[in-house]
Motif scaffolding. Structure first.
Motif, short mmCIF file in Angstrom:
data_model
loop_
_atom_site.label_atom_id
_atom_site.label_comp_id
_atom_site.label_asym_id
_atom_site.label_seq_id
_atom_site.Cartn_x
_atom_site.Cartn_y
_atom_site.Cartn_z
N GLY A 8 110.17 93.72 9.53
CA GLY A 8 109.35 94.11 8.39
C GLY A 8 109.26 95.62 8.29
N ALA A 9 109.12 96.13 7.09
CA ALA A 9 108.99 97.57 6.86
C ALA A 9 108.29 97.80 5.52
CB ALA A 9 110.36 98.25 6.86
N ILE A 10 107.53 98.90 5.44
CA ILE A 10 106.83 99.29 4.21
C ILE A 10 107.23 100.72 3.88
CG2 ILE A 10 104.61 99.52 3.06
CD1 ILE A 10 103.42 97.59 5.04
N TYR A 11 107.49 100.96 2.60
CA TYR A 11 107.91 102.28 2.15
C TYR A 11 107.07 102.70 0.95
CZ TYR A 11 112.12 100.95 4.75
OH TYR A 11 113.00 100.51 5.72
N ILE A 12 106.90 104.02 0.81
CA ILE A 12 106.39 104.61 -0.42
C ILE A 12 107.54 105.42 -1.01
CG2 ILE A 12 104.78 106.25 -1.46
CD1 ILE A 12 102.72 105.46 0.56
N ILE A 58 108.14 97.92 -13.37
CA ILE A 58 107.01 97.23 -12.74
C ILE A 58 105.77 97.47 -13.58
CG2 ILE A 58 105.67 96.98 -10.64
CD1 ILE A 58 107.96 98.25 -9.14
N SER A 59 105.07 96.40 -13.89
CA SER A 59 103.83 96.53 -14.64
C SER A 59 102.74 97.10 -13.74
CB SER A 59 103.40 95.17 -15.20
OG SER A 59 104.42 94.63 -16.03
N GLU A 60 101.81 97.79 -14.35
CA GLU A 60 100.71 98.38 -13.60
C GLU A 60 99.85 97.29 -12.98
OE1 GLU A 60 97.12 101.63 -14.33
OE2 GLU A 60 98.44 101.01 -15.96
N ASN A 61 99.44 97.51 -11.74
CA ASN A 61 98.58 96.60 -10.97
C ASN A 61 99.25 95.26 -10.67
OD1 ASN A 61 96.45 98.46 -10.96
ND2 ASN A 61 95.73 97.72 -12.95
N GLU A 62 100.56 95.18 -10.85
CA GLU A 62 101.27 93.94 -10.58
C GLU A 62 102.13 94.09 -9.32
OE1 GLU A 62 104.63 90.99 -12.61
OE2 GLU A 62 103.90 92.78 -13.67
N ILE A 63 102.12 93.06 -8.50
CA ILE A 63 102.98 93.03 -7.33
C ILE A 63 104.13 92.08 -7.63
CG2 ILE A 63 103.16 92.46 -4.88
CD1 ILE A 63 101.45 94.87 -5.35
N THR A 64 105.34 92.62 -7.69
CA THR A 64 106.51 91.79 -7.96
C THR A 64 107.14 91.35 -6.65
OG1 THR A 64 107.97 93.72 -8.07
CG2 THR A 64 106.95 92.99 -10.11
N THR A 65 107.76 90.19 -6.68
CA THR A 65 108.40 89.63 -5.49
C THR A 65 109.81 89.18 -5.85
OG1 THR A 65 107.56 87.41 -5.95
CG2 THR A 65 106.18 88.85 -4.58
N GLY A 66 110.64 89.05 -4.84
CA GLY A 66 112.00 88.61 -5.08
C GLY A 66 112.79 88.52 -3.79
N ASN A 67 114.08 88.16 -3.94
CA ASN A 67 114.98 88.01 -2.79
C ASN A 67 116.17 88.94 -2.96
OD1 ASN A 67 113.58 85.74 -1.48
ND2 ASN A 67 114.18 84.62 -3.31
N LEU A 68 116.67 89.43 -1.83
CA LEU A 68 117.87 90.25 -1.80
C LEU A 68 119.03 89.44 -1.23
CD1 LEU A 68 116.31 93.59 -0.51
CD2 LEU A 68 116.81 92.94 -2.87
N LYS A 69 120.23 90.03 -1.27
CA LYS A 69 121.43 89.29 -0.90
C LYS A 69 121.45 88.90 0.57
CE LYS A 69 124.26 91.58 -4.44
NZ LYS A 69 125.41 92.47 -4.68
N ASP A 119 119.44 87.74 2.59
CA ASP A 119 118.32 86.88 3.01
C ASP A 119 117.10 87.71 3.37
OD1 ASP A 119 119.77 84.55 2.60
OD2 ASP A 119 120.59 84.56 4.63
N PHE A 120 116.80 88.66 2.51
CA PHE A 120 115.61 89.48 2.68
C PHE A 120 114.64 89.19 1.54
CE2 PHE A 120 117.60 91.74 5.99
CZ PHE A 120 116.65 92.58 6.58
N TYR A 121 113.38 89.32 1.86
CA TYR A 121 112.32 89.11 0.87
C TYR A 121 111.64 90.45 0.64
CZ TYR A 121 108.53 86.72 -1.54
OH TYR A 121 107.63 86.30 -2.48
N TYR A 122 111.33 90.76 -0.62
CA TYR A 122 110.67 92.03 -0.90
C TYR A 122 109.47 91.83 -1.82
CZ TYR A 122 112.59 92.26 -5.66
OH TYR A 122 112.89 92.00 -6.97
N VAL A 171 106.74 99.52 -1.38
CA VAL A 171 107.73 98.47 -1.19
C VAL A 171 107.58 97.87 0.20
CG1 VAL A 171 110.20 97.95 -1.08
CG2 VAL A 171 109.35 99.57 -2.77
N TYR A 172 107.66 96.55 0.24
CA TYR A 172 107.60 95.82 1.51
C TYR A 172 108.86 94.98 1.63
CZ TYR A 172 106.16 92.15 4.82
OH TYR A 172 106.11 91.27 5.88
#
Length: 429
Positions: free
Chosen positions: A235-239, A270-281, A283-286, A299-300
């Protein structure tokens, strides 16, 4: 006879080729109507639990990331408020004008000391809660902080971050390059452990008097929430800034996945105050959310095998439970099918061994109520059949005797007549 009974059994088998033993049928029906539905129910339960667990995990991580974002926004807002008060202070502006002069006069020394004291007061009163540090970079190259009064050795005027600060004016500019100034002041700080901001200091006429540099510690921005999201397993978090450059990071892994994330068009909107989720190639989740200040992004990233670790545990437990249930059910089926079939098999074997097809049955050990009733009824029926056979045999003997006597009564007169007639003829001759 035994031969006739054997032929009868063979004829019965040929007429009923599909018949199976009761034990086999019990096993089949219990497996089909008990084990199979149970397995399907457990699999459906598994899918449902995985779905619920995944949704709960996403909601939980989304809430944690939202709290980190809100915490960062609050810290930046407090810092901007404190530095704005310092930048618009009349005494600060006066001292900065004094520092525009060349030389090492007492007035210049006094101006630096007063600026340092003002910065120290702001840090101790307001920024202490967010562990913030402030420094002022003057036009003449002085770096003034709460514990620093010296000229910088960095050729900052050619740095891109400095040009961006002058371009943005009082609007906050984020850049890791600002960390060089703070690192020069302390000599030991790790640049990647902080969030750096810069703002231009302007007087009331709009004239540039220097640059305000701010540093916020990651300890206060991430807090304890990041530790619960980023574990030793991954896991990792970025600004990221508006150009998707890293401003601060919690764990330096997954640079490849971060690059892939930057290239996605959906990530840029990205909409304001919204947390978007998805998958990368890979097999990562963000998860990604936009900070309130200057369109920076939080970003997580986490591998799906770690993110869905709880799901795998649930699947493993359910599979273990399924195997145990199947094993227990199969053993139970075999035991009860054998127990139910054994009395019937014993009765059938007793009947097969009977010399005349009839036998007095004894109730098998461990029998059930229906079997007891069957044995009792069979013995009663056998007894009645024997009585009927004896009665038929007696009646048959009586009929034969009467028939014999009737024949005898018919034969005797003719026999006497023939004999006398024969004697008469012989006498005549």
């Amino acid at each position: 006879s035994d031969v006739e009974r054997g032929n009868l059994r063979m004829s019965f088998k040929r007429k009923n080729p599909g018949n199976q033993s009761i034990r086999r049928q019990l096993t089949f029906y219990m497996g089909f109507f008990v084990v199979l539905p149970l397995c399907l129910a457990l699999m459906l339960l598994n899918f449902y639990l995985q779905k619920v667990t995944t949704e709960n995990k996403i909601n939980n991580e989304t809430n944690l990331l939202s709290q980190i974002r809100d915490n960062a926004d609050q810290m930046i807002e407090v810092t901007n408020y404190a530095t704005s008060m310092l930048m618009t202070n009349k005494n600060t502006l006066k001292n900065l004008r004094t520092l525009e002069q060349d030389g090492d006069s007492y007035e210049i020394y006094q101006a630096k000391r007063e600026l340092s004291n003002d910065i120290s007061n702001v840090e101790s009163s307001v920024l202490n809660a967010v562990n913030g540090k402030v420094a002022i970079l003057t036009k003449t190259g002085y770096v003034i902080g709460s514990y620093a009064l010296s000229r910088t050795e960095t050729d900052y005027e050619k740095e891109q971050w400095y040009q961006e600060v002058l371009k943005n004016g009082r609007k906050t500019t984020y850049s890791t390059g600002i960390g060089e100034i703070f690192q020069e002041m302390t000599k030991y700080d790790n640049v990647q452990k902080y969030l750096y901001m810069g703002r231009e200091i302007l007087d009331y006429s709009g004239k540039n008097l220097g640059v305000m540099l701010i540093r916020l510690s990651e300890t206060n921005i991430w807090g304890k929430l990041a530790a619960s999201m980023v574990t030793e397993e991954g896991g990792a978090i970025y600004i990221l800034d508006r150009n998707n450059d890293i401003l601060m990071e919690y764990n330096e892994k997954y640079q490849k996945q971060l690059k892939e994330l930057r290239e996605q068009e959906t990530v840029k909107e990205i909409s304001e105050n919204e947390i978007t989720t998805g998958n990368l190639k890979d097999d990562f989740y963000y998860m990604e959310g936009e900070l309130e200040n200057d369109s920076n992004k939080l970003v997580y990233l986490v591998p799906q095998e770690i993110f869905l670790k709880e799901n795998r545990k649930i699947l493993q437990r359910i599979l273990e439970m399924l195997l145990l249930v199947i094993g227990f059910t199969v053993c139970t089926m075999l035991y009860f099918s054998r127990r139910i079939a054994r009395p019937l098999v014993e009765v059938a074997q007793t009947l097969e061994k009977a010399p005349n097809g009839m036998a007095v049955l004894e109730e098998p050990r461990g029998s059930f109520q229906e079997m007891s009733k069957f044995v009792s009824c069979y013995n009663q029926a056998g007894k009645k059949i024997e009585e009927l056979l004896e009665k038929v045999e007696r009646e048959s003997r009586l009929k034969e005797k009467a028939h014999y006597e009737m024949l005898m009564s018919q034969i005797s007169p003719h026999f006497i007549f023939n004999t006398v007639n024969s004697i008469r003829i012989m006498a005549i001759k």
